[in-house]
Design a protein around this motif. Structure first.
Motif, short mmCIF file in Angstrom:
data_model
loop_
_atom_site.label_atom_id
_atom_site.label_comp_id
_atom_site.label_asym_id
_atom_site.label_seq_id
_atom_site.Cartn_x
_atom_site.Cartn_y
_atom_site.Cartn_z
N ILE A 145 23.82 -26.47 -32.33
CA ILE A 145 22.53 -26.59 -31.66
C ILE A 145 22.01 -28.02 -31.76
O ILE A 145 21.68 -28.65 -30.77
CB ILE A 145 21.48 -25.61 -32.27
N PHE A 146 21.97 -28.55 -32.99
CA PHE A 146 21.44 -29.90 -33.20
C PHE A 146 22.53 -30.94 -32.99
O PHE A 146 23.65 -30.79 -33.46
CB PHE A 146 20.88 -30.04 -34.61
N SER A 147 22.19 -32.02 -32.30
CA SER A 147 23.16 -33.08 -32.04
C SER A 147 22.86 -34.35 -32.83
O SER A 147 23.53 -35.36 -32.65
CB SER A 147 23.17 -33.42 -30.54
N ASP A 148 21.85 -34.31 -33.72
CA ASP A 148 21.54 -35.47 -34.55
C ASP A 148 22.79 -35.88 -35.33
O ASP A 148 23.43 -35.03 -35.97
CB ASP A 148 20.41 -35.14 -35.52
N PRO A 149 23.15 -37.18 -35.32
CA PRO A 149 24.41 -37.62 -35.93
C PRO A 149 24.63 -37.16 -37.37
O PRO A 149 25.69 -36.65 -37.70
CB PRO A 149 24.32 -39.15 -35.84
N LEU A 150 23.63 -37.35 -38.23
CA LEU A 150 23.82 -36.98 -39.64
C LEU A 150 23.96 -35.47 -39.80
O LEU A 150 24.62 -35.00 -40.73
CB LEU A 150 22.65 -37.48 -40.50
N GLN A 162 9.40 -35.04 -46.03
CA GLN A 162 8.38 -34.21 -45.39
C GLN A 162 8.47 -34.27 -43.87
O GLN A 162 8.31 -33.27 -43.17
CB GLN A 162 6.98 -34.67 -45.84
N LYS A 163 8.74 -35.47 -43.35
CA LYS A 163 8.84 -35.64 -41.90
C LYS A 163 10.01 -34.84 -41.33
O LYS A 163 9.97 -34.38 -40.18
CB LYS A 163 9.01 -37.12 -41.55
N ILE A 164 11.04 -34.65 -42.14
CA ILE A 164 12.22 -33.94 -41.66
C ILE A 164 11.99 -32.43 -41.62
O ILE A 164 12.39 -31.75 -40.67
CB ILE A 164 13.45 -34.27 -42.55
N LYS A 184 11.82 -28.70 -28.74
CA LYS A 184 13.21 -29.15 -28.58
C LYS A 184 14.19 -28.11 -29.11
O LYS A 184 15.25 -27.88 -28.51
CB LYS A 184 13.42 -30.47 -29.32
N ILE A 185 13.85 -27.48 -30.25
CA ILE A 185 14.71 -26.43 -30.79
C ILE A 185 14.79 -25.27 -29.82
O ILE A 185 15.86 -24.70 -29.58
CB ILE A 185 14.19 -25.96 -32.16
N LYS A 220 23.91 -27.59 -24.92
CA LYS A 220 24.51 -28.91 -24.71
C LYS A 220 23.50 -29.94 -24.22
O LYS A 220 23.86 -30.95 -23.65
CB LYS A 220 25.67 -28.80 -23.74
N SER A 221 22.21 -29.64 -24.47
CA SER A 221 21.16 -30.54 -23.98
C SER A 221 21.13 -31.87 -24.73
O SER A 221 20.68 -32.88 -24.21
CB SER A 221 19.79 -29.86 -24.10
N GLY A 222 21.61 -31.89 -25.98
CA GLY A 222 21.69 -33.13 -26.74
C GLY A 222 20.38 -33.64 -27.28
O GLY A 222 20.24 -34.83 -27.56
N PHE A 223 19.38 -32.76 -27.47
CA PHE A 223 18.09 -33.19 -28.00
C PHE A 223 18.23 -33.66 -29.45
O PHE A 223 18.93 -33.05 -30.25
CB PHE A 223 17.07 -32.05 -27.95
N GLN A 224 17.54 -34.75 -29.79
CA GLN A 224 17.47 -35.24 -31.16
C GLN A 224 16.28 -34.54 -31.82
O GLN A 224 15.13 -34.73 -31.40
CB GLN A 224 17.29 -36.75 -31.19
N ILE A 225 16.54 -33.77 -32.85
CA ILE A 225 15.48 -32.96 -33.48
C ILE A 225 14.77 -33.72 -34.59
O ILE A 225 13.55 -33.74 -34.67
CB ILE A 225 16.07 -31.65 -34.04
#
Length: 518
Positions: free
Chosen positions: A107-112, A205-207, A217-218, A226-231
Motif C-alpha cells: 500500500i505505502f510506497s515511501d522508500p524507507l 510523533q509526526k510519523i 492518502k491511505i 499503485k497510486s504511489g502516494f507518499q504517506i
C-alpha cells in the motif's frame, strides 16, 4: 471548464464505485461465500472511515455475523478479500502452506517503508529475513536489557516528581518507547520526559499521528494500490535515514562499536552477524514467536546503506507506537483491576528483594507478569489482522458444512482475523474480563495456540517479538514495584476505543494517577 472536469471525475468515481460494489457482491455469491453488504467505495469499512466507529469493532461485527463459517467475504474500500476466522485454517495458510502466502500486500510506497523487512517480497524478503534473524536471538537481546532498565528508571523518577497528578499514560509511554528505540536501535541517549521537545521524539510523533491529508492518502491507496502516494512526512524520513547513515559512517571510520541495532545492521551488511538463528528454549514469555528458519536461494545479497536504514526505520515504527499501545492498555487495565495489580506487585517485590533488579534471565521467572502481558496482548493486540497475498493458486476447504471449496487466485489478498479471534468466547470465556490467570502454568494447556497470535504466525511473524516483550516487561516491572496505579476522574471505565483510528487508543486518552509506594 474546471467545473465540467470535476463533474466528469466525480461521475467516473461514482460509476467505478457502483461497478466495484456489484462486482464484488456477485463474485462472493457466485462462489458461495457469505458476506455483509457494504457501501460503494467504502465496502465494509464505512463507519471507521467516517470516524463513527473504531476499525476493531467494525471488523468484529463482520467476524460475528457468520459464526459457523471458516472464512467470509470482506471488502475494504474497494479491495475484495477473503477473511479467515478459523484459527486452524489461519495456522494452515500462515505456517504449513506459507509458500503460497509469503507476502504482505503493498500500500505505502515511501522508500524507507517499502524497503523494510515488513514490505519486502519474495526472495528479497527471504534474504533480508535470513540476514536479520541472528540479530534478534536471546544472546543479542540480552545486551539491550540494561538500556531498557535505565530508560525505565527515567520514567520512575519522572513519576515520582509528578506524584498525585493525573497522567495521560499514552504520551508518557510513547516517550519511554521513543527513548528505548533511540538507545537500542539508533545509539542515541535521549530522556524525553526531561527534554520534552527533543528532535527524535518530535519527528516520531509526526510519523505516527496521521493528519487528515495522510488518512485521505491511505484511503486512496487502498482503493488505488499503485497510486504511489507518499504517506509519511519526508523530513521525518530524511531525519531517521540520516541518523543511520551518519552513525554507520562515523563508527566505520573511528572503529566504534556499541551493542545496538545499528551495530547489528553493520555486521549484517558485512556478513559477520553470527550466532544461532533460534533457541526454542530461550523465550522471554509465552507470546515469544519462533525465528522460523527461512532459506533463500542463490548467493547472499549485499545490502545498501539505504536498505539497512529502512530496517532501522521499521524497527522504530513498530517499537514506538505498536509497543506503546500495549503498555498503555496494560497500565489502564491495572488501574481498573486493583487485585490484579496487587498480585503483580507481590511477585515483583519478592523478585526485587532477592535479585535487586530485573535481568534477561530473570524475566522468564516472573510468571504473573507474563500473564498480565499476555492478557493485555489478548484483549488489545497491536495487530488487528494478518494480511497475505496469494503467490500461486490455493484451494481452501469449504467455508461451512455443505459449502464448496474456494480456490484463491494468484494476487488475491486474504485477511486473517486477530483481535476478533482473541475476543471470541469460544476460545476465551468471558473475553471482556481482564484475567491474567488464563495464562498461568496450570491453564496454559487450555489455550488454543492458533487462537493467540499477537505477534503474527509463521515465518512472517514479528521478528522482534523477543525485544518487544522485554521492552514491555521491564517498564511494567519497575512501575509496579514503585507505584500504585489508581483511577482518576478522567479514567474511562470500561475502556472505549477512539472512532476512526487505526491504532488501539482509548477515547480521550488513558488517564491514571500514580501513587508512590511507601
Amino acid at each position: 471548464m474546471i467545473v465540467e472536469f470535476f463533474i466528469f471525475i466525480i461521475t467516473v468515481v461514482i460509476a467505478y464505485g457502483l461497478y466495484n460494489y456489484y462486482d464484488n457482491h456477485s463474485y462472493f455469491k457466485k462462489h458461495g461465500i457469505n458476506f455483509m453488504p457494504g457501501v460503494p467505495l467504502f465496502g465494509n469499512t464505512l463507519k471507521s472511515s467516517l470516524s463513527l466507529m473504531n476499525m476493531i469493532h467494525e471488523l468484529d461485527e463482520i467476524y460475528k455475523a457468520f459464526p459457523e463459517d471458516r472464512y467470509i467475504g470482506l471488502v475494504q474500500m474497494t479491495a475484495r478479500t477473503i477473511a479467515i476466522r478459523d484459527p486452524e485454517l489461519i495456522k494452515q495458510v500462515t505456517v504449513k502452506d506459507f509458500d503460497y502466502f509469503t507476502d504482505h500486500r503493498q500500500i505505502f510506497s515511501d522508500p524507507l517503508f517499502s524497503e523494510s523487512l515488513f514490505s519486502m517480497q519474495g526472495e528479497k524478503w527471504r534474504h533480508m529475513r535470513s540476514t536479520l534473524s541472528p540479530a534478534f536471538t536471546g544472546s543479542k537481546m540480552r545486551k539491550m536489557v540494561p538500556f531498557m532498565c535505565q530508560t525505565s528508571q527515567n520514567i520512575v523518577e519522572h513519576l515520582k516528581e509528578t506524584e498525585g497528578q493525573n497522567i495521560n499514560v499514552g504520551e508518557l509511554i510513547r516517550r519511554y518507547t521513543n527513548d528505548v528505540i533511540a538507545s537500542t536501535a539508533f545509539g542515541i541517549e535521549v530522556n524525553s520526559v526531561k527534554d520534552q521537545k527533543n528532535r527524535f521524539y518530535e519527528y516520531g510523533q509526526k510519523i505516527i499521528n496521521f493528519s487528515s491529508v495522510q488518512k485521505a492518502k491511505i484511503f486512496l491507496s487502498v482503493i488505488f494500490p499503485k497510486s504511489g502516494f507518499q504517506i509519511f512526512p519526508k523530513d521525518s524520513l530524511d531525519f531517521f535515514k540520516h541518523i543511520v547513515t551518519s552513525t554507520m559512517e562515523y563508527r566505520e571510520k573511528n572503529n566504534v562499536e556499541r551493542p545496538d541495532m545499528i551495530q547489528l545492521l553493520m555486521e549484517a551488511s558485512k556478513g559477520t552477524l553470527d550466532g544461532p538463528t533460534e533457541d526454542k528454549s530461550d523465550t522471554v514469555g509465552f507470546a515469544t514467536t519462533e525465528l522460523t528458519a527461512v532459506k533463500p536461494k542463490g548467493e547472499v545479497q549485499k545490502w545498501s546503506t539505504d536498505q539497512l536504514a529502512a530496517q532501522a526505520f521499521i524497527f522504530f515504527l513498530a517499537g514506538f507506537d505498536s509497543t506503546a499501545s500495549v503498555l498503555v492498555m496494560a497500565f489502564h487495565e491495572l488501574a481498573l483491576n486493583p487485585k490484579v495489580q496487587e498480585t503483580l506487585y507481590q511477585e515483583v517485590k519478592e523478585h526485587h528483594e532477592k535479585h535487586g533488579t530485573v535481568t534477561y534471565d530473570g524475566v522468564p521467572t516472573l510468571k504473573y507478569l507474563d500473564g498480565v502481558l499476555n492478557e493485555t496482548l489478548r484483549k488489545w493486540p497491536p495487530t488487528l489482522i494478518l494480511d497475505r497475498v496469494c503467490q500461486k493458486p490455493y484451494t481452501l476447504p469449504p467455508p461451512r458444512e455443505g459449502g464448496k471449496p474456494y480456490t484463491v487466485k494468484e494476487g488475491e489478498v486474504i485477511f486473517n482475523f486477530v483481535n476478533s479471534l482473541h475476543m471470541d468466547e469460544k476460545y476465551y470465556p468471558e473475553p471482556e474480563k481482564f484475567k491474567p490467570e488464563r495464562f498461568s502454568d496450570e491453564n496454559k494447556q487450555n489455550i488454543k495456540l492458533s487462537a493467540f497470535i499477537p505477534f503474527g504466525s509463521g515465518p512472517r511473524s514479528c521478528i522482534a517479538s523477543r525485544f518487544a516483550i522485554l521492552e514491555l516487561k521491564v517498564l511494567l516491572y519497575y512501575v509496579s514495584l514503585n507505584f500504585i496505579l489508581q483511577k482518576c476522574e478522567k479514567t474511562r471505565d470500561p475502556i472505549e476505543l477512539t472512532p476512526g483510528e487505526f491504532q488501539v487508543r482509548c477515547i480521550g486518552g488513558s488517564w491514571v494517577k500514580f501513587q508512590a509506594r511507601k
